[in-house]
Design a protein around this motif. Sequence first.
Motif, mmCIF file in Angstrom:
data_model
loop_
_atom_site.group_PDB
_atom_site.id
_atom_site.type_symbol
_atom_site.label_atom_id
_atom_site.label_comp_id
_atom_site.label_asym_id
_atom_site.label_seq_id
_atom_site.Cartn_x
_atom_site.Cartn_y
_atom_site.Cartn_z
ATOM 1 N N GLU A 47 0.864 -1.179 0.000
ATOM 2 C CA GLU A 47 0.000 0.000 0.000
ATOM 3 C C GLU A 47 0.899 1.227 0.000
ATOM 4 O O GLU A 47 1.709 1.418 0.910
ATOM 5 N N CYS A 48 0.753 2.038 -1.005
ATOM 6 C CA CYS A 48 1.609 3.213 -1.141
ATOM 7 C C CYS A 48 1.162 4.304 -0.166
ATOM 8 O O CYS A 48 -0.030 4.599 -0.064
ATOM 9 N N PRO A 49 2.112 4.943 0.527
ATOM 10 C CA PRO A 49 1.732 5.995 1.478
ATOM 11 C C PRO A 49 1.257 7.280 0.799
ATOM 12 O O PRO A 49 0.729 8.158 1.472
ATOM 13 N N HIS A 50 1.407 7.376 -0.524
ATOM 14 C CA HIS A 50 0.933 8.584 -1.196
ATOM 15 C C HIS A 50 -0.588 8.638 -1.225
ATOM 16 O O HIS A 50 -1.197 9.530 -0.651
ATOM 17 N N ALA A 51 -1.212 7.685 -1.875
ATOM 18 C CA ALA A 51 -2.674 7.715 -2.006
ATOM 19 C C ALA A 51 -3.295 6.350 -1.710
ATOM 20 O O ALA A 51 -4.448 6.105 -2.081
ATOM 21 N N GLY A 52 -2.543 5.493 -1.068
ATOM 22 C CA GLY A 52 -3.113 4.229 -0.616
ATOM 23 C C GLY A 52 -3.330 3.191 -1.699
ATOM 24 O O GLY A 52 -4.027 2.199 -1.467
ATOM 25 N N ARG A 53 -2.734 3.400 -2.846
ATOM 26 C CA ARG A 53 -2.895 2.423 -3.930
ATOM 27 C C ARG A 53 -1.908 1.282 -3.774
ATOM 28 O O ARG A 53 -0.879 1.405 -3.113
ATOM 29 N N ARG A 54 -2.198 0.173 -4.450
ATOM 30 C CA ARG A 54 -1.238 -0.929 -4.515
ATOM 31 C C ARG A 54 0.005 -0.449 -5.266
ATOM 32 O O ARG A 54 -0.089 0.398 -6.145
ATOM 33 N N VAL A 70 9.252 1.199 -7.458
ATOM 34 C CA VAL A 70 8.471 2.360 -7.889
ATOM 35 C C VAL A 70 6.986 2.005 -7.840
ATOM 36 O O VAL A 70 6.567 0.973 -8.373
ATOM 37 N N CYS A 71 6.209 2.873 -7.216
ATOM 38 C CA CYS A 71 4.759 2.676 -7.201
ATOM 39 C C CYS A 71 4.224 2.912 -8.610
ATOM 40 O O CYS A 71 4.499 3.948 -9.223
ATOM 41 N N ALA A 72 3.450 1.962 -9.086
ATOM 42 C CA ALA A 72 2.953 2.043 -10.455
ATOM 43 C C ALA A 72 1.877 3.114 -10.633
ATOM 44 O O ALA A 72 1.611 3.531 -11.758
ATOM 45 N N ALA A 73 1.295 3.583 -9.543
ATOM 46 C CA ALA A 73 0.188 4.535 -9.684
ATOM 47 C C ALA A 73 0.674 5.918 -10.119
ATOM 48 O O ALA A 73 0.199 6.460 -11.117
ATOM 49 N N HIS A 74 1.610 6.508 -9.378
ATOM 50 C CA HIS A 74 2.061 7.871 -9.684
ATOM 51 C C HIS A 74 3.570 8.022 -9.585
ATOM 52 O O HIS A 74 4.073 9.146 -9.545
ATOM 53 N N GLY A 75 4.295 6.941 -9.443
ATOM 54 C CA GLY A 75 5.747 6.999 -9.551
ATOM 55 C C GLY A 75 6.527 7.252 -8.281
ATOM 56 O O GLY A 75 7.734 7.510 -8.360
ATOM 57 N N ALA A 76 5.911 7.207 -7.121
ATOM 58 C CA ALA A 76 6.700 7.331 -5.885
ATOM 59 C C ALA A 76 7.743 6.215 -5.851
ATOM 60 O O ALA A 76 7.473 5.081 -6.243
ATOM 61 N N THR A 77 8.936 6.554 -5.365
ATOM 62 C CA THR A 77 10.054 5.622 -5.388
ATOM 63 C C THR A 77 10.557 5.388 -3.971
ATOM 64 O O THR A 77 10.724 6.342 -3.195
HETATM 65 S S1 FES Z 1 -0.401 5.989 -4.833
HETATM 66 FE FE1 FES Z 1 1.708 5.478 -5.121
HETATM 67 S S2 FES Z 1 2.558 7.210 -6.029
HETATM 68 FE FE2 FES Z 1 0.490 7.742 -5.749
#
Ligand code: FES
Length: 109
Positions: A47-54, A70-77
């Motif tokens: 779970e990504c801490p940015h927006a809670g996506r996988r 790298v988070c596939a949703a918005h690129g957080a690394t």
């Molecule tokens: S939810 Fe992972 S970068 Fe936005």
Amino acid sequence: MNESAPLCRLDDIADGGAIAVQVDSATGGFELIVLRQGELVFAYHNECPHAGRRLDYAPGQFLVSDGRVVCAAHGATFRVDNGACLGGPCSNGLVPMPVRVVDREIRLR
Ligand code: FES
């Protein structure tokens, strides 16, 4: 001693890669990303801490290279070895889950 069931085997994960592992619990369970670097293994909530996506772009498929995931949703690394945010829209790191390797099986601590 109450030994938990193994999450998976070390050899289930390519060196430098990652897999998703479902953990069952009385409250519905959760999913982990389990990453391997040689004989070392690191696990975090998927779970990504940015927006809670996988973090994965398809079930169990992760963008991992050079010690980073790298988070596939918005690129957080994030760093593979400690989950710290390295760049992109994250301000916090991944939530770790302590694991250990025993006889090439990966278990929760
Ligand atoms: S939810 Fe992972 S970068 Fe936005």
